[in-house]
Design a protein around this motif. Structure first.
Motif, PDB file in Angstrom:
ATOM      1  N   UNK A  28       0.839  -1.182   0.000  1.00 47.55           N
ATOM      2  CA  UNK A  28       0.000   0.000   0.000  1.00 47.55           C
ATOM      3  C   UNK A  28       0.879   1.239   0.000  1.00 47.55           C
ATOM      4  N   UNK A  29       0.400   2.259  -0.671  1.00 44.23           N
ATOM      5  CA  UNK A  29       1.075   3.556  -0.701  1.00 44.23           C
ATOM      6  C   UNK A  29       0.260   4.533   0.147  1.00 44.23           C
ATOM      7  N   UNK A  30       0.917   5.242   1.029  1.00 50.77           N
ATOM      8  CA  UNK A  30       0.281   6.303   1.808  1.00 50.77           C
ATOM      9  C   UNK A  30       0.736   7.637   1.246  1.00 50.77           C
ATOM     10  N   UNK A  31      -0.222   8.436   0.845  1.00 46.35           N
ATOM     11  CA  UNK A  31       0.059   9.775   0.328  1.00 46.35           C
ATOM     12  C   UNK A  31      -0.344  10.762   1.414  1.00 46.35           C
ATOM     13  N   UNK A  32       0.601  11.561   1.853  1.00 49.36           N
ATOM     14  CA  UNK A  32       0.381  12.493   2.956  1.00 49.36           C
ATOM     15  C   UNK A  32       0.543  13.907   2.429  1.00 49.36           C
ATOM     16  N   UNK A  33      -0.471  14.727   2.685  1.00 50.13           N
ATOM     17  CA  UNK A  33      -0.456  16.117   2.220  1.00 50.13           C
ATOM     18  C   UNK A  33      -0.657  17.018   3.425  1.00 50.13           C
ATOM     19  N   UNK A  34       0.318  17.870   3.711  1.00 50.92           N
ATOM     20  CA  UNK A  34       0.141  18.831   4.797  1.00 50.92           C
ATOM     21  C   UNK A  34      -0.420  20.126   4.206  1.00 50.92           C
ATOM     22  N   UNK A  35      -1.394  20.703   4.917  1.00 43.88           N
ATOM     23  CA  UNK A  35      -2.063  21.891   4.386  1.00 43.88           C
ATOM     24  C   UNK A  35      -2.272  22.971   5.443  1.00 43.88           C
ATOM     25  N   UNK A  36      -2.359  24.182   4.953  1.00 39.03           N
ATOM     26  CA  UNK A  36      -2.866  25.339   5.695  1.00 39.03           C
ATOM     27  C   UNK A  36      -3.292  26.360   4.640  1.00 39.03           C
TER      28      UNK A  36
END
Length: 127
Positions: free
Chosen positions: A1-9
């Protein structure tokens, strides 16, 4: 599995293009998308909620580039991690496939990260 992590503000409407591109990827691996948000107030989370994403909210006082990403890794399910920033739009429909293939080849010659919390090897790429 691939985990895609996006940090936002406050990513604005651009988050829609980012997520559209992520979900248009042609890849056989299962993947999850997690958004770690630090007190967005521009309404863009309403856009993100239309996609199949896990939304984690943290307070601005708890945000730190390293600590926030470490937290995201600790709650991820994937062995392969792709970390995006809120305005990084993956190009083409094979970006994740190429990234996953690159990580698979690359780890044969290097020591991969090891997640001590979940006792699993991790391979990651930041875009």
């Amino acid at each position: 599995m691939i985990s895609i992590i996006i940090s936002t503000k406050n990513p604005g409407k651009r988050i829609q293009k980012v997520l559209e591109s992520v979900f248009k990827q042609k890849i056989k691996d299962a993947f999850e998308v997690t958004i770690i948000d630090s007190d967005t107030t521009d309404g863009s989370l309403n856009i993100a909620e239309k996609f199949n994403v896990r939304m984690i909210k943290i307070s601005p006082k708890d945000f730190g580039h390293g600590s926030t990403r470490n937290y995201a890794v600790s709650i991820s399910k994937g062995q392969y991690l792709v970390m995006l920033v809120q305005d990084a739009i993956p190009t083409g429909e094979n970006c994740l496939f190429v990234s996953r293939r690159f990580m698979s080849i690359w780890v044969k010659d290097t020591i991969s990260w090891f997640d001590l919390i979940k006792k699993r090897p991790l391979h990651f790429l930041q875009i």
